[in-house]
Design a protein around this motif. Sequence first.
Motif, mmCIF file in Angstrom:
data_model
loop_
_atom_site.group_PDB
_atom_site.id
_atom_site.type_symbol
_atom_site.label_atom_id
_atom_site.label_comp_id
_atom_site.label_asym_id
_atom_site.label_seq_id
_atom_site.Cartn_x
_atom_site.Cartn_y
_atom_site.Cartn_z
ATOM 1 N N GLN A 22 0.824 -1.209 0.000
ATOM 2 C CA GLN A 22 0.000 0.000 0.000
ATOM 3 C C GLN A 22 0.862 1.264 0.000
ATOM 4 O OE1 GLN A 22 -2.710 -0.901 3.384
ATOM 5 N NE2 GLN A 22 -4.318 -0.422 1.889
ATOM 6 N N GLU A 23 1.910 1.278 0.806
ATOM 7 C CA GLU A 23 2.827 2.425 0.823
ATOM 8 C C GLU A 23 3.380 2.685 -0.582
ATOM 9 O OE1 GLU A 23 5.039 2.547 5.167
ATOM 10 O OE2 GLU A 23 5.796 1.164 3.665
ATOM 11 N N THR A 24 3.815 1.624 -1.233
ATOM 12 C CA THR A 24 4.410 1.733 -2.564
ATOM 13 C C THR A 24 3.391 2.242 -3.575
ATOM 14 O OG1 THR A 24 6.001 -0.012 -2.068
ATOM 15 C CG2 THR A 24 5.587 0.457 -4.401
ATOM 16 N N ALA A 25 2.198 1.638 -3.579
ATOM 17 C CA ALA A 25 1.166 2.036 -4.541
ATOM 18 C C ALA A 25 0.783 3.504 -4.332
ATOM 19 C CB ALA A 25 -0.056 1.124 -4.412
ATOM 20 N N TRP A 26 0.520 3.876 -3.086
ATOM 21 C CA TRP A 26 0.130 5.264 -2.793
ATOM 22 C C TRP A 26 1.217 6.238 -3.267
ATOM 23 C CZ3 TRP A 26 -4.322 7.282 -0.524
ATOM 24 C CH2 TRP A 26 -4.270 8.654 -0.237
ATOM 25 N N SER A 27 2.450 5.928 -2.931
ATOM 26 C CA SER A 27 3.568 6.807 -3.265
ATOM 27 C C SER A 27 3.791 6.905 -4.772
ATOM 28 C CB SER A 27 4.829 6.336 -2.545
ATOM 29 O OG SER A 27 4.617 6.394 -1.130
ATOM 30 N N ASN A 28 3.257 5.938 -5.536
ATOM 31 C CA ASN A 28 3.290 5.977 -6.998
ATOM 32 C C ASN A 28 2.007 6.578 -7.567
ATOM 33 O OD1 ASN A 28 5.869 4.855 -7.300
ATOM 34 N ND2 ASN A 28 5.054 2.781 -7.134
ATOM 35 N N ASN A 29 1.190 7.169 -6.711
ATOM 36 C CA ASN A 29 -0.094 7.757 -7.085
ATOM 37 C C ASN A 29 -1.017 6.730 -7.740
ATOM 38 O OD1 ASN A 29 -1.842 9.981 -7.028
ATOM 39 N ND2 ASN A 29 -1.390 10.488 -9.148
ATOM 40 N N ASP A 30 -0.941 5.495 -7.248
ATOM 41 C CA ASP A 30 -1.775 4.386 -7.735
ATOM 42 C C ASP A 30 -2.819 4.086 -6.665
ATOM 43 O OD1 ASP A 30 -2.897 2.028 -8.662
ATOM 44 O OD2 ASP A 30 -1.035 0.868 -8.539
ATOM 45 N N LEU A 31 -3.900 4.864 -6.663
ATOM 46 C CA LEU A 31 -4.905 4.707 -5.609
ATOM 47 C C LEU A 31 -5.645 3.377 -5.722
ATOM 48 C CD1 LEU A 31 -6.283 8.359 -5.345
ATOM 49 C CD2 LEU A 31 -4.496 7.240 -4.003
ATOM 50 N N GLU A 32 -5.853 2.888 -6.949
ATOM 51 C CA GLU A 32 -6.477 1.569 -7.110
ATOM 52 C C GLU A 32 -5.576 0.485 -6.520
ATOM 53 O OE1 GLU A 32 -6.366 3.821 -9.556
ATOM 54 O OE2 GLU A 32 -8.453 4.104 -10.200
ATOM 55 N N GLY A 33 -4.262 0.609 -6.754
ATOM 56 C CA GLY A 33 -3.313 -0.340 -6.172
ATOM 57 C C GLY A 33 -3.314 -0.265 -4.657
ATOM 58 N N PHE A 34 -3.394 0.954 -4.113
ATOM 59 C CA PHE A 34 -3.494 1.133 -2.665
ATOM 60 C C PHE A 34 -4.744 0.436 -2.136
ATOM 61 C CE2 PHE A 34 -5.300 3.582 0.883
ATOM 62 C CZ PHE A 34 -4.268 3.499 1.798
ATOM 63 N N MET A 35 -5.852 0.593 -2.851
ATOM 64 C CA MET A 35 -7.130 0.009 -2.414
ATOM 65 C C MET A 35 -7.172 -1.513 -2.552
ATOM 66 S SD MET A 35 -9.265 2.210 -1.118
ATOM 67 C CE MET A 35 -10.800 1.287 -1.255
ATOM 68 N N ALA A 36 -6.182 -2.097 -3.230
ATOM 69 C CA ALA A 36 -6.122 -3.556 -3.332
ATOM 70 C C ALA A 36 -5.977 -4.201 -1.953
ATOM 71 C CB ALA A 36 -4.976 -3.988 -4.246
ATOM 72 N N GLY A 37 -5.501 -3.430 -0.979
ATOM 73 C CA GLY A 37 -5.372 -3.946 0.380
ATOM 74 C C GLY A 37 -6.690 -3.978 1.142
ATOM 75 N N TRP A 56 -16.280 -0.238 -0.853
ATOM 76 C CA TRP A 56 -14.978 -0.092 -1.506
ATOM 77 C C TRP A 56 -15.002 1.016 -2.539
ATOM 78 C CZ3 TRP A 56 -12.509 -0.410 -6.221
ATOM 79 C CH2 TRP A 56 -11.133 -0.682 -6.212
ATOM 80 N N GLU A 57 -16.015 1.016 -3.407
ATOM 81 C CA GLU A 57 -16.096 2.006 -4.489
ATOM 82 C C GLU A 57 -16.160 3.428 -3.936
ATOM 83 O OE1 GLU A 57 -15.731 1.527 -7.687
ATOM 84 O OE2 GLU A 57 -15.857 -0.654 -7.776
ATOM 85 N N GLN A 58 -16.970 3.653 -2.899
ATOM 86 C CA GLN A 58 -17.105 4.999 -2.336
ATOM 87 C C GLN A 58 -15.817 5.419 -1.633
ATOM 88 O OE1 GLN A 58 -19.781 7.170 -2.868
ATOM 89 N NE2 GLN A 58 -18.192 8.548 -2.125
ATOM 90 N N THR A 59 -15.152 4.476 -0.985
ATOM 91 C CA THR A 59 -13.877 4.791 -0.331
ATOM 92 C C THR A 59 -12.849 5.217 -1.375
ATOM 93 O OG1 THR A 59 -14.368 3.267 1.486
ATOM 94 C CG2 THR A 59 -12.055 3.878 1.188
ATOM 95 N N LEU A 60 -12.777 4.477 -2.486
ATOM 96 C CA LEU A 60 -11.862 4.853 -3.569
ATOM 97 C C LEU A 60 -12.230 6.226 -4.125
ATOM 98 C CD1 LEU A 60 -9.584 4.358 -5.590
ATOM 99 C CD2 LEU A 60 -11.224 3.061 -6.985
#
Length: 129
Positions: A22-37, A56-60
């Motif tokens: 999640q840290e990696t995805a967020w820091s790459n501006n990949d919010l969908e990747g962050f939400m994979a957790g 999930w959808e509303q959180t994203l």
Amino acid sequence: MSCAAQNITKDKEAILAVMKAQETAWSNNDLEGFMAGYWKNDSLKFFGSSGLTKGWEQTLANYKKGYPTKEHAGTLTFTIRDISPISENSYWVMGAYYLKRSVGDANGVFMIIFKKIDGEWKIVADMSC
């Protein structure tokens, strides 16, 4: 080390791996990747400064609105203070988050609940402020 202690150690390592991804995805501006957790389900609950969000959808959507650019997302770092079992296949994780950003840093605390669903550790509830 007992089997139960070994299982807890393995569970904690797996949970920390999700959070590192999640840290990696967020820091790459990949919010969908962050939400994979997170549990991709309408029953996911997120409680933050703007109240309770369900699903999930509303959180994203909320993350995309609050962090529309790489400058707003910044670089995410977690500091974990505690990971404890709640029951079989569920843990709480308490800690702090740090966003290093050109638009101004943002920091806060969280308590998240992980549950093992279909063999994967997913966040089912998140309280962050």
